[in-house]
Scaffold this motif. Structure first.
Motif, PDB file in Angstrom:
ATOM      1  N   THR A  24      36.538  -5.161  85.335  1.00  0.00           N
ATOM      2  CA  THR A  24      36.022  -4.071  86.158  1.00  0.00           C
ATOM      3  C   THR A  24      36.037  -2.784  85.332  1.00  0.00           C
ATOM      4  O   THR A  24      36.626  -2.735  84.245  1.00  0.00           O
ATOM      5  N   VAL A  25      35.395  -1.748  85.850  1.00  0.00           N
ATOM      6  CA  VAL A  25      35.346  -0.482  85.119  1.00  0.00           C
ATOM      7  C   VAL A  25      35.963   0.650  85.942  1.00  0.00           C
ATOM      8  O   VAL A  25      35.564   1.806  85.831  1.00  0.00           O
ATOM      9  N   THR A  26      36.944   0.304  86.776  1.00  0.00           N
ATOM     10  CA  THR A  26      37.699   1.336  87.479  1.00  0.00           C
ATOM     11  C   THR A  26      38.320   2.276  86.456  1.00  0.00           C
ATOM     12  O   THR A  26      38.313   3.503  86.613  1.00  0.00           O
ATOM     13  N   ASP A  27      38.881   1.692  85.407  1.00  0.00           N
ATOM     14  CA  ASP A  27      39.263   2.429  84.200  1.00  0.00           C
ATOM     15  C   ASP A  27      38.072   2.286  83.256  1.00  0.00           C
ATOM     16  O   ASP A  27      37.629   1.168  82.978  1.00  0.00           O
ATOM     17  N   PRO A  28      37.505   3.400  82.758  1.00  0.00           N
ATOM     18  CA  PRO A  28      36.326   3.301  81.885  1.00  0.00           C
ATOM     19  C   PRO A  28      36.494   2.355  80.704  1.00  0.00           C
ATOM     20  O   PRO A  28      35.510   1.810  80.204  1.00  0.00           O
ATOM     21  N   LEU A  29      37.745   2.132  80.271  1.00  0.00           N
ATOM     22  CA  LEU A  29      37.949   1.212  79.155  1.00  0.00           C
ATOM     23  C   LEU A  29      37.538  -0.212  79.512  1.00  0.00           C
ATOM     24  O   LEU A  29      37.482  -1.084  78.646  1.00  0.00           O
ATOM     25  N   GLY A  30      37.243  -0.438  80.794  1.00  0.00           N
ATOM     26  CA  GLY A  30      36.704  -1.734  81.187  1.00  0.00           C
ATOM     27  C   GLY A  30      35.398  -2.047  80.467  1.00  0.00           C
ATOM     28  O   GLY A  30      35.042  -3.216  80.283  1.00  0.00           O
ATOM     29  N   PHE A  31      34.675  -1.001  80.033  1.00  0.00           N
ATOM     30  CA  PHE A  31      33.450  -1.243  79.265  1.00  0.00           C
ATOM     31  C   PHE A  31      33.775  -1.857  77.906  1.00  0.00           C
ATOM     32  O   PHE A  31      32.974  -2.618  77.355  1.00  0.00           O
ATOM     33  N   CYS A  32      34.953  -1.533  77.375  1.00  0.00           N
ATOM     34  CA  CYS A  32      35.387  -2.166  76.124  1.00  0.00           C
ATOM     35  C   CYS A  32      35.701  -3.638  76.369  1.00  0.00           C
ATOM     36  O   CYS A  32      35.373  -4.505  75.554  1.00  0.00           O
ATOM     37  N   ASP A  33      36.339  -3.927  77.517  1.00  0.00           N
ATOM     38  CA  ASP A  33      36.635  -5.319  77.859  1.00  0.00           C
ATOM     39  C   ASP A  33      35.342  -6.107  78.051  1.00  0.00           C
ATOM     40  O   ASP A  33      35.241  -7.273  77.656  1.00  0.00           O
ATOM     41  N   ARG A  34      34.348  -5.464  78.665  1.00  0.00           N
ATOM     42  CA  ARG A  34      33.068  -6.145  78.866  1.00  0.00           C
ATOM     43  C   ARG A  34      32.360  -6.390  77.537  1.00  0.00           C
ATOM     44  O   ARG A  34      31.784  -7.462  77.315  1.00  0.00           O
ATOM     45  N   ALA A  35      32.399  -5.391  76.662  1.00  0.00           N
ATOM     46  CA  ALA A  35      31.772  -5.567  75.351  1.00  0.00           C
ATOM     47  C   ALA A  35      32.438  -6.715  74.601  1.00  0.00           C
ATOM     48  O   ALA A  35      31.771  -7.557  73.991  1.00  0.00           O
ATOM     49  N   ARG A  36      33.757  -6.771  74.678  1.00  0.00           N
ATOM     50  CA  ARG A  36      34.492  -7.834  73.989  1.00  0.00           C
ATOM     51  C   ARG A  36      34.159  -9.205  74.584  1.00  0.00           C
ATOM     52  O   ARG A  36      33.983 -10.185  73.860  1.00  0.00           O
ATOM     53  N   MET A  37      34.058  -9.270  75.910  1.00  0.00           N
ATOM     54  CA  MET A  37      33.727 -10.528  76.576  1.00  0.00           C
ATOM     55  C   MET A  37      32.365 -11.041  76.119  1.00  0.00           C
ATOM     56  O   MET A  37      32.189 -12.232  75.824  1.00  0.00           O
ATOM     57  N   THR A  88      24.552   3.747  84.734  1.00  0.00           N
ATOM     58  CA  THR A  88      25.074   4.886  85.494  1.00  0.00           C
ATOM     59  C   THR A  88      26.118   5.648  84.686  1.00  0.00           C
ATOM     60  O   THR A  88      26.129   6.886  84.653  1.00  0.00           O
ATOM     61  N   PHE A  89      26.995   4.912  84.019  1.00  0.00           N
ATOM     62  CA  PHE A  89      28.064   5.522  83.223  1.00  0.00           C
ATOM     63  C   PHE A  89      27.494   6.352  82.075  1.00  0.00           C
ATOM     64  O   PHE A  89      27.879   7.511  81.872  1.00  0.00           O
ATOM     65  N   LEU A  90      26.559   5.777  81.323  1.00  0.00           N
ATOM     66  CA  LEU A  90      26.005   6.492  80.177  1.00  0.00           C
ATOM     67  C   LEU A  90      25.114   7.652  80.613  1.00  0.00           C
ATOM     68  O   LEU A  90      25.097   8.707  79.968  1.00  0.00           O
ATOM     69  N   THR A  91      24.395   7.481  81.714  1.00  0.00           N
ATOM     70  CA  THR A  91      23.563   8.575  82.220  1.00  0.00           C
ATOM     71  C   THR A  91      24.430   9.775  82.592  1.00  0.00           C
ATOM     72  O   THR A  91      24.089  10.928  82.295  1.00  0.00           O
ATOM     73  N   ALA A  92      25.567   9.510  83.228  1.00  0.00           N
ATOM     74  CA  ALA A  92      26.483  10.592  83.600  1.00  0.00           C
ATOM     75  C   ALA A  92      27.075  11.252  82.361  1.00  0.00           C
ATOM     76  O   ALA A  92      27.232  12.483  82.305  1.00  0.00           O
ATOM     77  N   TRP A  93      27.397  10.456  81.355  1.00  0.00           N
ATOM     78  CA  TRP A  93      27.981  10.990  80.123  1.00  0.00           C
ATOM     79  C   TRP A  93      26.987  11.902  79.403  1.00  0.00           C
ATOM     80  O   TRP A  93      27.301  13.036  79.048  1.00  0.00           O
ATOM     81  N   TYR A  94      25.776  11.398  79.213  1.00  0.00           N
ATOM     82  CA  TYR A  94      24.774  12.186  78.501  1.00  0.00           C
ATOM     83  C   TYR A  94      24.288  13.378  79.328  1.00  0.00           C
ATOM     84  O   TYR A  94      23.870  14.396  78.779  1.00  0.00           O
ATOM     85  N   GLY A  95      24.336  13.250  80.636  1.00  0.00           N
ATOM     86  CA  GLY A  95      23.769  14.283  81.500  1.00  0.00           C
ATOM     87  C   GLY A  95      24.728  15.375  81.915  1.00  0.00           C
ATOM     88  O   GLY A  95      24.345  16.276  82.668  1.00  0.00           O
TER      89      GLY A  95
END
Length: 205
Positions: A33-46, A119-126
């Motif tokens: 999950t991405v409740t903690d943003p580092l979940g995107f790292c877990d997803r990338a690794r998966m 959604t995450f990257l759009t918010a970051w860049y925006g």
């Protein structure tokens, strides 16, 4: 960030030219999950681990997995710092998703996960910090000017424009500017860097 993204994308592209073995079946893993943003790292690794099962001889994916592990291992507790690390992983995952995929070894990413990534990257860049009113007239005027320069840079459609606009940024504040003004200026300058990053990572037209 560039090294990690390049390694992952090179594998995503290179693997497709080496034949197309079917992905091995196995027990379904718990999806991060991405409740903690580092979940995107877990997803990338998966996703990388799944691709590596198809192409175990590809060393670039092993390097990319090790890079993700290193990022997560040293992740600080500060929420904004963790979010910044998560962006590195999210951009890596996005790059893999955009690369041509082997027919029999598709990336294991659901539609919902793709939407969360976008959604995450759009918010970051925006992100755009408004010029605050600090009560220091000279500092407030400088921040209004800087915000306009930031907006001009982020309106650019190509890197050449963004780089030129970036060189014209004037983030100088009076020596007695309050902390709130200095914090806002730092955020605005960082937001210009994010806009450049977005253009750098954009798919070719």
């Amino acid at each position: 960030m560039t090294k990690l993204v390049l390694a992952a994308v090179l594998c995503a592209m290179g693997c497709s030219s080496k034949g197309e073995p079917a992905a091995g079946a196995g027990a379904e893993m718990i999806r991060p999950t991405v409740t903690d943003p580092l979940g995107f790292c877990d997803r990338a690794r998966m996703v990388m681990m799944g691709r590596r099962k198809c192409f175990p001889e590809d060393t670039s994916m092993k390097m990319a997995i090790e890079s993700v592990d290193e990022l997560v291992k040293d992740a600080p507790a500060d929420p904004e710092a963790r979010r910044r690390i998560a962006v590195t992983c999210a951009v890596t995952l996005q790059g893999m998703m955009r690369a041509e995929q082997p027919k029999n070894c598709p990336l294991d990413v659901t539609d919902g996960e793709r939407a969360e990534l976008s959604t995450f990257l759009t918010a970051w860049y925006g992100q755009r910090t408004a010029a605050p009113s600090t009560g220091h007239a000279a500092a407030d005027a400088a921040l209004v000017k800087l915000a306009g320069q930031r907006d001009a840079a982020c309106a650019c459609k190509d890197l050449a424009c963004a780089r030129k606009a970036g060189t014209e940024l004037d983030a100088a504040l009076p020596s007695d500017a309050p902390v709130a003004a200095r914090d806002a200026a730092a955020k605005m300058v960082d937001e210009v860097s994010r806009c450049k990053q977005q253009l750098t990572n954009a798919p070719p037209r």
